[in-house]
Scaffold this motif. Structure first.
Motif, PDB file in Angstrom:
ATOM      1  N   VAL A  62      -3.103  -2.431 -12.516  1.00 17.03           N
ATOM      2  CA  VAL A  62      -3.999  -3.418 -11.910  1.00 17.03           C
ATOM      3  C   VAL A  62      -5.090  -3.822 -12.892  1.00 17.03           C
ATOM      4  O   VAL A  62      -5.388  -5.009 -13.062  1.00 17.03           O
ATOM      5  CB  VAL A  62      -4.600  -2.867 -10.601  1.00 17.03           C
ATOM      6  CG1 VAL A  62      -5.726  -3.778 -10.096  1.00 17.03           C
ATOM      7  CG2 VAL A  62      -3.522  -2.742  -9.536  1.00 17.03           C
ATOM      8  N   ARG A  63      -5.712  -2.829 -13.564  1.00 18.84           N
ATOM      9  CA  ARG A  63      -6.783  -3.136 -14.520  1.00 18.84           C
ATOM     10  C   ARG A  63      -6.222  -3.923 -15.720  1.00 18.84           C
ATOM     11  O   ARG A  63      -6.890  -4.834 -16.227  1.00 18.84           O
ATOM     12  CB  ARG A  63      -7.440  -1.841 -15.015  1.00 18.84           C
ATOM     13  CG  ARG A  63      -8.051  -0.965 -13.944  1.00 18.84           C
ATOM     14  CD  ARG A  63      -9.349  -1.532 -13.390  1.00 18.84           C
ATOM     15  NE  ARG A  63      -9.137  -2.422 -12.258  1.00 18.84           N
ATOM     16  CZ  ARG A  63      -8.871  -2.010 -11.025  1.00 18.84           C
ATOM     17  NH1 ARG A  63      -8.796  -0.729 -10.748  1.00 18.84           N
ATOM     18  NH2 ARG A  63      -8.709  -2.884 -10.063  1.00 18.84           N
ATOM     19  N   LEU A  64      -5.026  -3.577 -16.181  1.00 15.55           N
ATOM     20  CA  LEU A  64      -4.437  -4.300 -17.304  1.00 15.55           C
ATOM     21  C   LEU A  64      -4.147  -5.744 -16.919  1.00 15.55           C
ATOM     22  O   LEU A  64      -4.430  -6.679 -17.685  1.00 15.55           O
ATOM     23  CB  LEU A  64      -3.157  -3.609 -17.763  1.00 15.55           C
ATOM     24  CG  LEU A  64      -2.383  -4.291 -18.900  1.00 15.55           C
ATOM     25  CD1 LEU A  64      -3.238  -4.392 -20.163  1.00 15.55           C
ATOM     26  CD2 LEU A  64      -1.081  -3.546 -19.202  1.00 15.55           C
ATOM     27  N   ARG A  65      -3.621  -5.945 -15.742  1.00 13.51           N
ATOM     28  CA  ARG A  65      -3.327  -7.303 -15.291  1.00 13.51           C
ATOM     29  C   ARG A  65      -4.606  -8.113 -15.129  1.00 13.51           C
ATOM     30  O   ARG A  65      -4.622  -9.322 -15.412  1.00 13.51           O
ATOM     31  CB  ARG A  65      -2.544  -7.243 -13.973  1.00 13.51           C
ATOM     32  CG  ARG A  65      -1.812  -8.533 -13.647  1.00 13.51           C
ATOM     33  CD  ARG A  65      -0.901  -8.372 -12.467  1.00 13.51           C
ATOM     34  NE  ARG A  65      -1.637  -8.057 -11.253  1.00 13.51           N
ATOM     35  CZ  ARG A  65      -1.102  -8.090 -10.028  1.00 13.51           C
ATOM     36  NH1 ARG A  65       0.177  -8.413  -9.883  1.00 13.51           N
ATOM     37  NH2 ARG A  65      -1.822  -7.802  -8.966  1.00 13.51           N
TER      38      ARG A  65
ATOM     39  N   SER B  95       7.193  -2.266  -3.157  1.00 17.66           N
ATOM     40  CA  SER B  95       6.181  -3.021  -2.410  1.00 17.66           C
ATOM     41  C   SER B  95       5.550  -2.200  -1.284  1.00 17.66           C
ATOM     42  O   SER B  95       4.492  -2.569  -0.765  1.00 17.66           O
ATOM     43  CB  SER B  95       6.792  -4.298  -1.838  1.00 17.66           C
ATOM     44  OG  SER B  95       7.873  -3.988  -0.966  1.00 17.66           O
ATOM     45  N   ALA B  96       6.177  -1.086  -0.918  1.00 18.82           N
ATOM     46  CA  ALA B  96       5.621  -0.243   0.146  1.00 18.82           C
ATOM     47  C   ALA B  96       4.468   0.620  -0.352  1.00 18.82           C
ATOM     48  O   ALA B  96       3.726   1.187   0.460  1.00 18.82           O
ATOM     49  CB  ALA B  96       6.721   0.654   0.724  1.00 18.82           C
ATOM     50  N   LEU B  97       4.290   0.722  -1.668  1.00 17.64           N
ATOM     51  CA  LEU B  97       3.231   1.542  -2.240  1.00 17.64           C
ATOM     52  C   LEU B  97       2.098   0.660  -2.745  1.00 17.64           C
ATOM     53  O   LEU B  97       2.325  -0.466  -3.181  1.00 17.64           O
ATOM     54  CB  LEU B  97       3.782   2.388  -3.391  1.00 17.64           C
ATOM     55  CG  LEU B  97       4.857   3.413  -3.036  1.00 17.64           C
ATOM     56  CD1 LEU B  97       5.369   4.100  -4.305  1.00 17.64           C
ATOM     57  CD2 LEU B  97       4.316   4.436  -2.054  1.00 17.64           C
ATOM     58  N   PRO B  98       0.864   1.165  -2.728  1.00 18.98           N
ATOM     59  CA  PRO B  98      -0.268   0.373  -3.246  1.00 18.98           C
ATOM     60  C   PRO B  98      -0.095   0.092  -4.735  1.00 18.98           C
ATOM     61  O   PRO B  98       0.276   0.979  -5.503  1.00 18.98           O
ATOM     62  CB  PRO B  98      -1.476   1.287  -3.000  1.00 18.98           C
ATOM     63  CG  PRO B  98      -1.030   2.282  -1.981  1.00 18.98           C
ATOM     64  CD  PRO B  98       0.441   2.475  -2.189  1.00 18.98           C
ATOM     65  N   LEU B  99      -0.387  -1.130  -5.130  1.00 17.64           N
ATOM     66  CA  LEU B  99      -0.272  -1.495  -6.539  1.00 17.64           C
ATOM     67  C   LEU B  99      -1.240  -0.687  -7.402  1.00 17.64           C
ATOM     68  O   LEU B  99      -0.977  -0.443  -8.591  1.00 17.64           O
ATOM     69  CB  LEU B  99      -0.528  -2.994  -6.706  1.00 17.64           C
ATOM     70  CG  LEU B  99       0.063  -3.675  -7.948  1.00 17.64           C
ATOM     71  CD1 LEU B  99       1.569  -3.462  -8.033  1.00 17.64           C
ATOM     72  CD2 LEU B  99      -0.268  -5.159  -7.946  1.00 17.64           C
ATOM     73  N   GLU B 100      -2.335  -0.245  -6.807  1.00 18.93           N
ATOM     74  CA  GLU B 100      -3.328   0.569  -7.526  1.00 18.93           C
ATOM     75  C   GLU B 100      -2.737   1.899  -8.011  1.00 18.93           C
ATOM     76  O   GLU B 100      -3.286   2.529  -8.912  1.00 18.93           O
ATOM     77  CB  GLU B 100      -4.529   0.861  -6.622  1.00 18.93           C
ATOM     78  CG  GLU B 100      -5.423  -0.329  -6.364  1.00 18.93           C
ATOM     79  CD  GLU B 100      -6.459  -0.536  -7.472  1.00 18.93           C
ATOM     80  OE1 GLU B 100      -6.475   0.281  -8.410  1.00 18.93           O
ATOM     81  OE2 GLU B 100      -7.231  -1.512  -7.384  1.00 18.93           O
TER      82      GLU B 100
ATOM     83  N   VAL C 181       7.052   2.764 -16.478  1.00 14.54           N
ATOM     84  CA  VAL C 181       6.162   2.665 -15.325  1.00 14.54           C
ATOM     85  C   VAL C 181       5.953   4.067 -14.756  1.00 14.54           C
ATOM     86  O   VAL C 181       6.891   4.866 -14.668  1.00 14.54           O
ATOM     87  CB  VAL C 181       6.760   1.739 -14.253  1.00 14.54           C
ATOM     88  CG1 VAL C 181       5.871   1.710 -13.009  1.00 14.54           C
ATOM     89  CG2 VAL C 181       6.937   0.333 -14.813  1.00 14.54           C
ATOM     90  N   GLY C 182       4.717   4.375 -14.396  1.00 15.74           N
ATOM     91  CA  GLY C 182       4.393   5.621 -13.711  1.00 15.74           C
ATOM     92  C   GLY C 182       3.704   5.307 -12.402  1.00 15.74           C
ATOM     93  O   GLY C 182       3.072   4.260 -12.247  1.00 15.74           O
ATOM     94  N   VAL C 183       3.832   6.225 -11.442  1.00 12.68           N
ATOM     95  CA  VAL C 183       3.183   6.038 -10.138  1.00 12.68           C
ATOM     96  C   VAL C 183       2.417   7.302  -9.780  1.00 12.68           C
ATOM     97  O   VAL C 183       2.902   8.419  -9.967  1.00 12.68           O
ATOM     98  CB  VAL C 183       4.217   5.671  -9.044  1.00 12.68           C
ATOM     99  CG1 VAL C 183       5.223   6.790  -8.826  1.00 12.68           C
ATOM    100  CG2 VAL C 183       3.513   5.309  -7.741  1.00 12.68           C
ATOM    101  N   MET C 184       1.190   7.127  -9.297  1.00 12.89           N
ATOM    102  CA  MET C 184       0.357   8.248  -8.897  1.00 12.89           C
ATOM    103  C   MET C 184       0.801   8.731  -7.519  1.00 12.89           C
ATOM    104  O   MET C 184       0.848   7.949  -6.562  1.00 12.89           O
ATOM    105  CB  MET C 184      -1.114   7.829  -8.865  1.00 12.89           C
ATOM    106  CG  MET C 184      -2.071   8.985  -8.869  1.00 12.89           C
ATOM    107  SD  MET C 184      -2.042   9.958 -10.406  1.00 12.89           S
ATOM    108  CE  MET C 184      -2.833   8.822 -11.557  1.00 12.89           C
TER     109      MET C 184
END
Length: 255
Positions: free
Chosen positions: A54-57, A178-183, A215-218
């Motif tokens: 999100v910050r990069l975009r 899309s079910a997960l927050p983009l953050e 891509v990584g996801v928290m």
């Protein structure tokens, strides 16, 4: 991922973007740790970096110019590798990707934000990297210093270029749920050893420093936030569960 007509200097057009499975990525990472050392002796720290998607975009979308690519510069602080993101635009005449002056960004993983750097500050970090990182190019040669531009032989890469829309954005398009927050999503930058052949001055295959993106996801793991890499050996017909390996090493594919 969409095709592009962008070019990368010296007449090179964008090559196919290989996509590595987890087992392949791990080999490239291991080769890097074995071959690239701080002052030829100590392992480098920080050879896997992450930055908020999100910050990069926001950085890309906030630029007053039309961003068509990113240049990931290799820097060094003490014995820790860092990556500085420089935004790039398309030259309307040549269709080359060109760096945008002073549009350099360093991500602070603790503060979860980018800090803008002037070109002089970025250049100092790169110079430190070129001075302090040594490489064993093949199994049969001694460790030696990196070759700087305008010295002798084929210079070592000090950055890697990726197109924005088809490479970086495309990687996320194939991996974001899309079910997960983009953050919760991150761009992960891995140091890898790239087997590169330079002709005619370097007829042999040698290791050069490249990077692979995934891509990584928290995620919550036992009550703690953990960044999970979305890279596996599962069958895939797209960039899903794959690492983008690699972009255009610079040099040689830059001006």
């Amino acid at each position: 991922m969409q095709s592009t007509t962008l070019r990368f200097g010296k007449g090179f057009k964008k090559p196919p973007q290989p996509l590595s499975k987890l087992s392949e990525l791990e080999v490239y990472q291991s080769d890097f740790r074995t071959s690239f050392k701080y002052r030829g002796v100590s392992p480098l720290n920080g050879t896997k970096r992450s930055m908020s998607w999100v910050r990069l975009r926001e950085v890309v979308q906030g630029c007053p110019r039309s961003v068509q690519g990113i240049k990931l510069h290799y820097g060094l602080v003490s014995n820790a590798w860092i990556v500085v993101v420089q935004l790039m635009e398309e030259d309307p005449t040549t269709h080359f990707l060109e760096p945008i002056a002073d549009e350099n960004y360093l991500f602070n993983e603790q503060a979860q934000s980018f800090r803008r750097l002037m070109d002089t500050a970025r250049e100092a970090l790169v110079e430190e990297y070129l001075d302090q990182v040594w490489v064993r190019r093949t199994a049969v040669v001694n460790v030696g210093q990196l070759v700087k531009p305008n010295t002798h032989g084929e210079p070592d890469p000090s950055s890697t270029i990726f197109t924005w829309h088809d490479a970086v954005q495309g990687l996320f398009d194939d991996n974001v749920d899309s079910a997960l927050p983009l953050e919760d999503y991150y761009l992960v930058v891995n140091c890898i050893a790239v087997s590169q052949k330079f002709e005619p001055t370097h007829p042999n295959v040698e290791f050069r420093h490249g990077v692979a993106l995934n891509v990584g996801v928290m995620s919550d793991v036992n009550g703690a936030k953990v960044l999970i890499d979305l890279v596996s050996d599962a069958a895939s017909s797209s960039a899903r569960s794959r690492a983008l390996d690699y972009g255009n090493l610079c040099p040689p594919r830059c001006r």
